[in-house]
Design an enzyme around this catalytic site. Structure first.
Site, PDB file in Angstrom:
ATOM      1  N   LYS A 178     -47.980  -0.228  42.445  1.00 42.09           N
ATOM      2  CA  LYS A 178     -48.021   1.135  43.009  1.00 42.09           C
ATOM      3  C   LYS A 178     -47.643   2.198  41.975  1.00 42.09           C
ATOM      4  O   LYS A 178     -48.082   3.341  42.059  1.00 42.09           O
ATOM      5  CB  LYS A 178     -47.127   1.235  44.247  1.00 42.09           C
TER       6      LYS A 178
ATOM      7  N   LYS B 290     -38.914  -3.122  39.689  1.00 39.56           N
ATOM      8  CA  LYS B 290     -40.353  -3.068  39.957  1.00 39.56           C
ATOM      9  C   LYS B 290     -41.117  -2.952  38.653  1.00 39.56           C
ATOM     10  O   LYS B 290     -40.840  -2.055  37.861  1.00 39.56           O
ATOM     11  CB  LYS B 290     -40.671  -1.876  40.851  1.00 39.56           C
TER      12      LYS B 290
ATOM     13  N   SER C 281     -29.711   4.241  38.852  1.00 39.22           N
ATOM     14  CA  SER C 281     -29.789   4.893  40.167  1.00 39.22           C
ATOM     15  C   SER C 281     -29.940   3.885  41.304  1.00 39.22           C
ATOM     16  O   SER C 281     -29.249   3.971  42.319  1.00 39.22           O
ATOM     17  CB  SER C 281     -30.983   5.837  40.242  1.00 39.22           C
TER      18      SER C 281
HETATM   19  N1  LIG Z   1     -34.559   4.695  41.327  1.00 38.80           N
HETATM   20  C1  LIG Z   1     -35.189   4.305  42.413  1.00 38.80           C
HETATM   21  O1  LIG Z   1     -35.321   5.059  43.373  1.00 38.80           O
HETATM   22  C2  LIG Z   1     -35.714   2.900  42.520  1.00 38.80           C
HETATM   23  C3  LIG Z   1     -36.113   2.421  43.771  1.00 38.80           C
HETATM   24  C4  LIG Z   1     -36.609   1.126  43.880  1.00 38.80           C
HETATM   25  C5  LIG Z   1     -36.708   0.329  42.741  1.00 38.80           C
HETATM   26  N2  LIG Z   1     -36.308   0.837  41.540  1.00 38.80           N
HETATM   27  C6  LIG Z   1     -36.414  -0.053  40.377  1.00 38.80           C
HETATM   28  O2  LIG Z   1     -35.106  -0.375  39.940  1.00 38.80           O
HETATM   29  C7  LIG Z   1     -35.114  -0.634  38.539  1.00 38.80           C
HETATM   30  C8  LIG Z   1     -34.024   0.177  37.886  1.00 38.80           C
HETATM   31  O3  LIG Z   1     -34.349   1.528  38.050  1.00 38.80           O
HETATM   32  P1  LIG Z   1     -33.244   2.666  38.132  1.00 38.80           P
HETATM   33  O4  LIG Z   1     -33.873   3.808  38.846  1.00 38.80           O
HETATM   34  O5  LIG Z   1     -31.967   2.145  38.661  1.00 38.80           O
HETATM   35  O6  LIG Z   1     -33.108   3.004  36.574  1.00 38.80           O
HETATM   36  P2  LIG Z   1     -32.393   4.235  35.884  1.00 38.80           P
HETATM   37  O7  LIG Z   1     -33.409   4.898  35.029  1.00 38.80           O
HETATM   38  O8  LIG Z   1     -31.646   5.053  36.886  1.00 38.80           O
HETATM   39  O9  LIG Z   1     -31.318   3.537  34.980  1.00 38.80           O
HETATM   40  C9  LIG Z   1     -31.664   2.635  33.992  1.00 38.80           C
HETATM   41  C10 LIG Z   1     -30.478   1.714  33.799  1.00 38.80           C
HETATM   42  O10 LIG Z   1     -30.852   0.677  32.909  1.00 38.80           O
HETATM   43  C11 LIG Z   1     -29.829   0.490  31.969  1.00 38.80           C
HETATM   44  N3  LIG Z   1     -30.374  -0.107  30.743  1.00 38.80           N
HETATM   45  C12 LIG Z   1     -30.926   0.503  29.686  1.00 38.80           C
HETATM   46  N4  LIG Z   1     -31.276  -0.405  28.754  1.00 38.80           N
HETATM   47  C13 LIG Z   1     -30.935  -1.605  29.252  1.00 38.80           C
HETATM   48  C14 LIG Z   1     -31.042  -2.926  28.756  1.00 38.80           C
HETATM   49  N5  LIG Z   1     -31.573  -3.178  27.563  1.00 38.80           N
HETATM   50  N6  LIG Z   1     -30.595  -3.941  29.531  1.00 38.80           N
HETATM   51  C15 LIG Z   1     -30.090  -3.720  30.754  1.00 38.80           C
HETATM   52  N7  LIG Z   1     -29.945  -2.469  31.275  1.00 38.80           N
HETATM   53  C16 LIG Z   1     -30.376  -1.429  30.528  1.00 38.80           C
HETATM   54  C17 LIG Z   1     -29.276   1.877  31.751  1.00 38.80           C
HETATM   55  O11 LIG Z   1     -27.987   1.816  31.197  1.00 38.80           O
HETATM   56  C18 LIG Z   1     -29.274   2.398  33.176  1.00 38.80           C
HETATM   57  O12 LIG Z   1     -28.155   2.013  33.883  1.00 38.80           O
HETATM   58  C19 LIG Z   1     -36.509  -0.293  38.052  1.00 38.80           C
HETATM   59  O13 LIG Z   1     -37.264  -1.461  37.904  1.00 38.80           O
HETATM   60  C20 LIG Z   1     -37.094   0.550  39.174  1.00 38.80           C
HETATM   61  O14 LIG Z   1     -38.488   0.437  39.278  1.00 38.80           O
HETATM   62  C21 LIG Z   1     -35.817   2.086  41.395  1.00 38.80           C
END
Ligand SMILES: NC(=O)c1ccc[n+]([C@@H]2O[C@H](COP(=O)([O-])OP(=O)(O)OC[C@H]3O[C@@H](n4cnc5c(N)ncnc54)[C@H](O)[C@@H]3O)[C@@H](O)[C@H]2O)c1
Length: 339
Positions: A193, A109, A13
């Site tokens: 957080k 994060k 995401s």
């Molecule tokens: N979603 C948010 O609103 C948001 C905002 C700020 C920061 N973040 C941070 O961004 C990071 C990613 O979160 P997200 O929301 O995009 O995750 P998500 O849950 O939407 O997606 C997880 C992703 O990780 C991939 N994945 C799974 N196993 C993996 C592996 N072994 N190696 C590499 N990739 C793998 C999956 O295929 C998927 O694309 C997190 O650390 C989160 O804290 C998220």
């Protein structure tokens, strides 16, 4: 603004949303996505099952091959889940196309389980020849950024030039970016957080109300500032976007998975049951274990983290934790904080 060639490691995401922002700013973007099925969907449907409101711009290239994403791209955005960052960078180094001196932007994060390392520590350890590392963090649920609602973030680095370059790369009329020289403080705020988001969910699950939640949030801010101070981070950083700002959004928002997980635990489910019902990562759980150890090693008082640790990992009833928090020795509000 000069268009840059940027590799985005992680098509979840947040990775896809940040990639779309970069593409809107006319950069040449390639996303590397770990899961071939997700990569295929990103490429053909230009969408994500977990974030249907996001339309992936046609200009963004998608790959499942790390070497292709890194080739000729000296600006790398790291945004895979925190527990996969080490493996991702180890694999990236092995490709031979990850150029020494590349600037890495870290947007994941969390703290690593077992080592308690921050994401920037992991990146530097796995690729010592990396250039500057910039932390991009702040109150930013992908669901709202994807639908073009205004957002403000912090670009933090010990190199002001690097922080400003990342600011320039992302900034737009709906995406405001501030710089900071306190990378550690920004990184810790964004990670810690999540623990308080789980705790706020527990408060919701117990139906304790707004006063309790506000107390938890502000006392959470105090204890994360104390840990940050002990590790070398600056107090004002925790009162900025990446600290207080992110705490507010993650503790109050219906989009927060950490808060949702806490709500399940607060309403009586075990951690295993609550995790079993989640489809997306909730990094507060692992970060709680890391923070508990970091605080213990440094002799920092973190009562909320301790109680969350007991609830999540030792099966302590949440109501007993609330009682124990409320009946501790009374003290001055700003005790232990560097002012
Ligand atoms: N979603 C948010 O609103 C948001 C905002 C700020 C920061 N973040 C941070 O961004 C990071 C990613 O979160 P997200 O929301 O995009 O995750 P998500 O849950 O939407 O997606 C997880 C992703 O990780 C991939 N994945 C799974 N196993 C993996 C592996 N072994 N190696 C590499 N990739 C793998 C999956 O295929 C998927 O694309 C997190 O650390 C989160 O804290 C998220």
């Amino acid at each position: 603004m000069t268009p840059e060639r940027i590799a985005v490691l992680g098509g979840g995401s947040w990775g896809a949303t940040l990639a779309a922002q970069l593409a809107l700013n006319k950069h040449d973007v390639m996303i590397w996505e770990f899961d071939p099925k997700v990569a295929e969907r990103l490429s053909t449907d230009r969408s994500l099952a977990t974030l249907p409101e996001l339309k992936i711009p046609e200009s963004i290239q998608i790959t499942n091959t790390l070497a292709d994403a890194l080739k000729g791209r000296r600006l790398v955005l790291s945004v895979t889940p925190s527990q996969t960052v080490r493996a991702t960078f180890q694999a990236a180094v092995k490709t031979g196309t990850f150029e020494p001196g590349s600037l890495v932007i870290s947007a994941s994060k969390g703290l690593e389980d077992g080592t308690f390392a921050t994401m920037s520590q992991i990146i530097r350890e796995t690729f010592p020849a990396v250039g500057d590392i910039v932390i991009l963090s702040g109150p930013s649920h992908a669901e709202e950024v994807a639908t073009r609602k205004p957002v403000a973030l912090v670009s933090a680095s010990s190199s002001q030039k690097a922080a400003e370059r990342v600011q320039d790369v992302f900034v737009s009329d709906l995406f405001r970016v501030y710089t900071s020289d306190d990378a550690l403080g920004v990184e810790l705020g964004g990670s810690l957080k999540n623990i308080y988001a789980v705790a706020c969910g527990v408060v919701d699950g117990l139906d304790l109300g707004d006063n309790t939640k506000a107390a938890l949030l502000t006392r959470g801010l105090a204890e994360m500032t104390r840990l940050g101070n002990a590790m070398g981070a600056k107090t004002p950083t925790f009162y900025g976007l990446s600290g207080l700002g992110d705490l507010i959004v993650t503790c109050g928002s219906r989009h927060s998975r950490n808060r949702l997980l806490g709500e399940k635990v607060g309403s009586g489910k075990t951690l295993a049951q609550a995790l079993g019902e989640m489809t997306m990562v909730a990094e507060g759980v692992v970060t709680c274990r890391a923070a508990q150890q970091l605080a213990q090693d440094r002799g920092v008082n973190m009562p909320i983290v301790n109680e969350m640790y007991q609830i999540l990992f030792a099966g302590k009833p949440a109501r007993d934790s609330i009682k124990d928090l409320m009946t501790r020795q009374t003290r001055a509000e700003m005790e232990g904080i560097v002012v």
